[in-house]
Design a protein around this motif. Structure first.
Motif, PDB file in Angstrom:
ATOM      1  N   TRP A  26      35.265  38.769  52.064  1.00 31.63           N
ATOM      2  CA  TRP A  26      35.340  40.176  51.606  1.00 31.63           C
ATOM      3  C   TRP A  26      34.378  41.048  52.408  1.00 31.63           C
ATOM      4  CZ3 TRP A  26      38.622  42.297  48.008  1.00 31.63           C
ATOM      5  CH2 TRP A  26      38.328  43.587  47.560  1.00 31.63           C
ATOM      6  N   GLU A  27      33.145  40.563  52.616  1.00 36.97           N
ATOM      7  CA  GLU A  27      32.163  41.341  53.370  1.00 36.97           C
ATOM      8  C   GLU A  27      32.573  41.479  54.828  1.00 36.97           C
ATOM      9  OE1 GLU A  27      29.648  43.019  52.217  1.00 36.97           O
ATOM     10  OE2 GLU A  27      30.158  42.375  50.175  1.00 36.97           O
ATOM     11  N   ALA A  43      41.675  56.675  57.689  1.00 36.45           N
ATOM     12  CA  ALA A  43      42.886  56.156  58.341  1.00 36.45           C
ATOM     13  C   ALA A  43      42.553  54.933  59.199  1.00 36.45           C
ATOM     14  CB  ALA A  43      43.529  57.249  59.192  1.00 36.45           C
ATOM     15  N   GLU A  44      41.393  54.974  59.872  1.00 34.57           N
ATOM     16  CA  GLU A  44      40.969  53.839  60.679  1.00 34.57           C
ATOM     17  C   GLU A  44      40.640  52.627  59.818  1.00 34.57           C
ATOM     18  OE1 GLU A  44      37.689  55.351  62.844  1.00 34.57           O
ATOM     19  OE2 GLU A  44      38.889  56.659  64.160  1.00 34.57           O
ATOM     20  N   LEU A  45      40.171  52.874  58.583  1.00 37.32           N
ATOM     21  CA  LEU A  45      39.767  51.769  57.694  1.00 37.32           C
ATOM     22  C   LEU A  45      40.933  51.199  56.895  1.00 37.32           C
ATOM     23  CD1 LEU A  45      36.411  53.224  56.270  1.00 37.32           C
ATOM     24  CD2 LEU A  45      36.696  51.542  58.095  1.00 37.32           C
ATOM     25  N   ARG A  46      42.144  51.756  57.073  1.00 36.51           N
ATOM     26  CA  ARG A  46      43.283  51.289  56.282  1.00 36.51           C
ATOM     27  C   ARG A  46      43.562  49.809  56.509  1.00 36.51           C
ATOM     28  NH1 ARG A  46      44.486  53.315  51.949  1.00 36.51           N
ATOM     29  NH2 ARG A  46      44.221  55.343  52.953  1.00 36.51           N
ATOM     30  N   VAL A  47      43.316  49.318  57.759  1.00 38.15           N
ATOM     31  CA  VAL A  47      43.547  47.904  58.064  1.00 38.15           C
ATOM     32  C   VAL A  47      42.611  47.027  57.227  1.00 38.15           C
ATOM     33  CG1 VAL A  47      41.923  47.894  60.019  1.00 38.15           C
ATOM     34  CG2 VAL A  47      43.796  46.221  59.933  1.00 38.15           C
ATOM     35  N   ASN A  48      41.374  47.509  56.986  1.00 39.16           N
ATOM     36  CA  ASN A  48      40.438  46.751  56.137  1.00 39.16           C
ATOM     37  C   ASN A  48      40.973  46.649  54.708  1.00 39.16           C
ATOM     38  OD1 ASN A  48      38.908  46.845  58.428  1.00 39.16           O
ATOM     39  ND2 ASN A  48      37.339  48.222  57.609  1.00 39.16           N
ATOM     40  N   ALA A  49      41.575  47.725  54.223  1.00 37.11           N
ATOM     41  CA  ALA A  49      42.134  47.706  52.868  1.00 37.11           C
ATOM     42  C   ALA A  49      43.238  46.673  52.757  1.00 37.11           C
ATOM     43  CB  ALA A  49      42.651  49.091  52.494  1.00 37.11           C
ATOM     44  N   ASP A  50      44.076  46.589  53.783  1.00 31.56           N
ATOM     45  CA  ASP A  50      45.152  45.596  53.750  1.00 31.56           C
ATOM     46  C   ASP A  50      44.579  44.182  53.687  1.00 31.56           C
ATOM     47  OD1 ASP A  50      46.910  47.688  53.897  1.00 31.56           O
ATOM     48  OD2 ASP A  50      47.202  47.532  56.073  1.00 31.56           O
ATOM     49  N   ALA A  51      43.520  43.942  54.485  1.00 32.64           N
ATOM     50  CA  ALA A  51      42.911  42.610  54.500  1.00 32.64           C
ATOM     51  C   ALA A  51      42.294  42.280  53.147  1.00 32.64           C
ATOM     52  CB  ALA A  51      41.851  42.544  55.602  1.00 32.64           C
ATOM     53  N   GLY A 111      36.459  47.277  42.248  1.00 31.30           N
ATOM     54  CA  GLY A 111      36.462  46.977  40.822  1.00 31.30           C
ATOM     55  C   GLY A 111      37.261  45.731  40.514  1.00 31.30           C
ATOM     56  N   ALA A 112      38.413  45.565  41.149  1.00 34.29           N
ATOM     57  CA  ALA A 112      39.240  44.380  40.908  1.00 34.29           C
ATOM     58  C   ALA A 112      38.514  43.112  41.354  1.00 34.29           C
ATOM     59  CB  ALA A 112      40.570  44.517  41.641  1.00 34.29           C
ATOM     60  N   PHE A 113      37.784  43.187  42.502  1.00 33.27           N
ATOM     61  CA  PHE A 113      37.056  41.996  42.973  1.00 33.27           C
ATOM     62  C   PHE A 113      35.890  41.681  42.036  1.00 33.27           C
ATOM     63  CE2 PHE A 113      34.340  39.497  45.825  1.00 33.27           C
ATOM     64  CZ  PHE A 113      35.264  38.587  46.299  1.00 33.27           C
ATOM     65  N   GLU A 123      43.125  43.483  50.229  1.00 31.93           N
ATOM     66  CA  GLU A 123      44.174  43.287  49.226  1.00 31.93           C
ATOM     67  C   GLU A 123      44.685  41.856  49.270  1.00 31.93           C
ATOM     68  OE1 GLU A 123      47.042  46.295  50.006  1.00 31.93           O
ATOM     69  OE2 GLU A 123      45.967  47.859  48.883  1.00 31.93           O
ATOM     70  N   ARG A 124      44.800  41.294  50.511  1.00 28.94           N
ATOM     71  CA  ARG A 124      45.236  39.890  50.635  1.00 28.94           C
ATOM     72  C   ARG A 124      44.183  38.954  50.063  1.00 28.94           C
ATOM     73  NH1 ARG A 124      47.021  41.933  55.640  1.00 28.94           N
ATOM     74  NH2 ARG A 124      45.157  41.128  56.680  1.00 28.94           N
ATOM     75  N   ILE A 125      42.902  39.222  50.384  1.00 28.66           N
ATOM     76  CA  ILE A 125      41.822  38.381  49.849  1.00 28.66           C
ATOM     77  C   ILE A 125      41.820  38.425  48.330  1.00 28.66           C
ATOM     78  CG2 ILE A 125      39.307  38.152  49.690  1.00 28.66           C
ATOM     79  CD1 ILE A 125      39.184  39.282  52.582  1.00 28.66           C
ATOM     80  N   LEU A 126      42.000  39.619  47.777  1.00 33.70           N
ATOM     81  CA  LEU A 126      41.988  39.786  46.328  1.00 33.70           C
ATOM     82  C   LEU A 126      43.119  39.005  45.679  1.00 33.70           C
ATOM     83  CD1 LEU A 126      40.695  41.297  43.928  1.00 33.70           C
ATOM     84  CD2 LEU A 126      42.278  43.177  44.359  1.00 33.70           C
ATOM     85  N   ALA A 127      44.319  39.077  46.253  1.00 35.13           N
ATOM     86  CA  ALA A 127      45.457  38.355  45.678  1.00 35.13           C
ATOM     87  C   ALA A 127      45.230  36.852  45.719  1.00 35.13           C
ATOM     88  CB  ALA A 127      46.735  38.741  46.435  1.00 35.13           C
ATOM     89  N   GLU A 128      44.728  36.344  46.857  1.00 32.27           N
ATOM     90  CA  GLU A 128      44.484  34.902  46.977  1.00 32.27           C
ATOM     91  C   GLU A 128      43.400  34.441  46.000  1.00 32.27           C
ATOM     92  OE1 GLU A 128      43.550  34.124  51.038  1.00 32.27           O
ATOM     93  OE2 GLU A 128      45.485  34.844  51.793  1.00 32.27           O
ATOM     94  N   ALA A 129      42.329  35.246  45.876  1.00 28.22           N
ATOM     95  CA  ALA A 129      41.228  34.864  44.977  1.00 28.22           C
ATOM     96  C   ALA A 129      41.694  34.817  43.532  1.00 28.22           C
ATOM     97  CB  ALA A 129      40.068  35.848  45.141  1.00 28.22           C
ATOM     98  N   LYS A 130      42.478  35.792  43.131  1.00 28.01           N
ATOM     99  CA  LYS A 130      42.996  35.804  41.760  1.00 28.01           C
ATOM    100  C   LYS A 130      43.836  34.562  41.485  1.00 28.01           C
ATOM    101  CE  LYS A 130      43.332  40.769  40.738  1.00 28.01           C
ATOM    102  NZ  LYS A 130      44.301  41.889  40.504  1.00 28.01           N
ATOM    103  N   ALA A 131      44.719  34.251  42.405  1.00 31.25           N
ATOM    104  CA  ALA A 131      45.628  33.129  42.191  1.00 31.25           C
ATOM    105  C   ALA A 131      44.889  31.802  42.165  1.00 31.25           C
ATOM    106  CB  ALA A 131      46.690  33.122  43.289  1.00 31.25           C
TER     107      ALA A 131
END
Length: 410
Positions: free
Chosen positions: A311-312, A271-279, A327-329, A281-289
């Motif tokens: 990402w790190e 639950a504490e790491l959920r904020v990292n997941a949100d960050a 996996g997506a990254f 997900e944004r990095i992943l979307a930007e990198a893909k685009a």
């Protein structure tokens, strides 16, 4: 006096039949015309003929035994010899002689069949005994072995009988095999209680260790320790059913206590790491685009490094999305690497040389096939013409692709 080829009626009404041994009286007739007398005694002859024909048919088309056939022939022979009938009694006797010969042949055939059947019965029972002896010596699965031994006994009972000495000898072996199996099984179960007690003591020690670890918070090493204890449990064998159930209940209770506490801790951490997941997900979307639109592999690699650093810096991920996002990254990283490999392959002198060599070889092969085709056409060799035309069509198509690949490397 009235006559026919096989008999006559005298003036006083006496009826005679003619045989190879001369005439004999078969009856008398006082109630009507002599022709009626002959007709009456011919019907008696026809009845005998019918009986002979029926016996011939039975001997020819059924499995009538030789002894039954001989008895029927003897009965008919007596009936023919003493017949009060008018007809060719000698012919009937000859037919009965022929039937006697066929019955003798059947007697020989049936004896041979009987011997063959006994031989087959011996083979069947020898197979049954051999299987019983194998079960008695080799089987350690006592339930299935006992069931198989009972099946073999039933097979023995249902099998055809061989000759008496063979039956006795084989049954002696069968009984010995059954007794041997029973002794081995009894010896096994006599030792089983002792072995189960040793297993119970071993599992008792495993359970005590598991209970000592139940409240540990050293999550990684303790989880591995529980896996080791589980493997020891599986490898130790089985105790008696009652002890097995009680010990397993204690082991599982200790294990559940530890893993429930670990899961609760990990859930709080996730639950504490959920904020990292949100960050991420944004990095992943930007990198893909962005990276998917970069044609230059070197620029794509440079931009990817910046995204890898971000990402790190974003930190660890919760367990429930870790594999998905990582996996997506990695797919983006793999795409950049493949683009670099393709660029290197396209610009490599060795690759261009291989492509040029392929074009040259195909061109030479086409020239050679064209010459062969002209020669085949001049000679009117239809088969060769078709073969060369098919080969030329394939190689010309390959040459187009090879020249296209070489052009792309220029």
């Amino acid at each position: 006096m009235t006559t026919d080829p096989w008999g006559r009626v005298d003036d006083d009404g006496t009826v005679y039949v003619r045989t190879s041994e001369g005439e004999r009286v078969v009856g008398s007739w006082q109630a009507g015309a002599p022709d009626e007398a002959l007709a009456f005694f011919r019907r008696k002859y026809d009845a005998l003929v019918t009986e002979v024909e029926l016996l011939e048919k039975r001997l020819r088309s059924t499995d009538l035994s030789a002894s039954a056939a001989m008895a029927a022939i003897d009965k008919l022979r007596t009936a023919v010899t003493d017949a009060h009938a008018v007809g060719d009694l000698d012919a009937l006797s000859r037919r009965l002689d022929a039937l006697s010969g066929r019955a003798e042949e059947r007697k020989v055939e049936q004896k041979q069949a009987q011997e063959q059947a006994r031989g087959q019965a011996r083979e069947i029972k020898e197979r049954i005994v051999a299987e019983a002896e194998r079960v008695a010596v080799e089987t350690t699965h006592w339930k299935t072995g006992g069931e198989r031994m009972l099946q073999l006994i039933e097979e023995w009972k249902k099998a055809p009988r061989a000759d008496r000495p063979t039956e006795q000898a084989l049954w002696k072996r069968m009984s010995a095999a059954r007794n041997s199996f029973s002794k081995r099984r009894k010896a096994y179960f006599a030792n089983l209680d002792q072995e189960r007690e040793a297993v119970r003591a071993d599992k008792e020690r495993i359970v005590v260790e598991a209970e000592e670890l139940a409240h540990s918070t050293d999550w990684g090493p303790t989880a591995r320790a529980y896996r080791d204890l589980m493997q020891r449990w599986k490898n130790s064998g089985r105790a008696d059913r009652a002890s097995e159930d009680k010990l397993w209940a204690r082991f599982k209770a200790a294990q559940d206590t530890f893993f429930d506490a670990r899961n609760a801790t990990f859930a709080e951490r996730d639950a504490e790491l959920r904020v990292n997941a949100d960050a991420k997900e944004r990095i992943l979307a930007e990198a893909k685009a962005e990276i998917s639109g970069i044609d230059d592999p070197r620029r794509a690699r440079a931009r990817l490094r910046e995204y890898q650093e971000a990402w790190e810096e974003a930190g660890d991920l919760p367990r429930d999305v870790r594999d998905q996002l990582e996996g997506a990254f990695r797919q983006i990283e793999d795409g950049v690497r493949r683009a670099e490999d393709a660029e290197w392959e396209r610009s490599s002198p060795e690759a261009r040389a291989r492509a040029k060599d392929t074009v040259d070889q195909l061109s030479q092969a086409i020239s050679s096939l064209e010459a062969k085709l002209e020669k085949a056409r001049a000679g009117g060799d239809t088969r060769r013409i078709k073969e060369h035309e098919a080969a030329l069509e394939a190689r010309r198509a390959w040459l187009v692709e090879a020249e296209k690949a070489l052009s792309e490397m220029s």
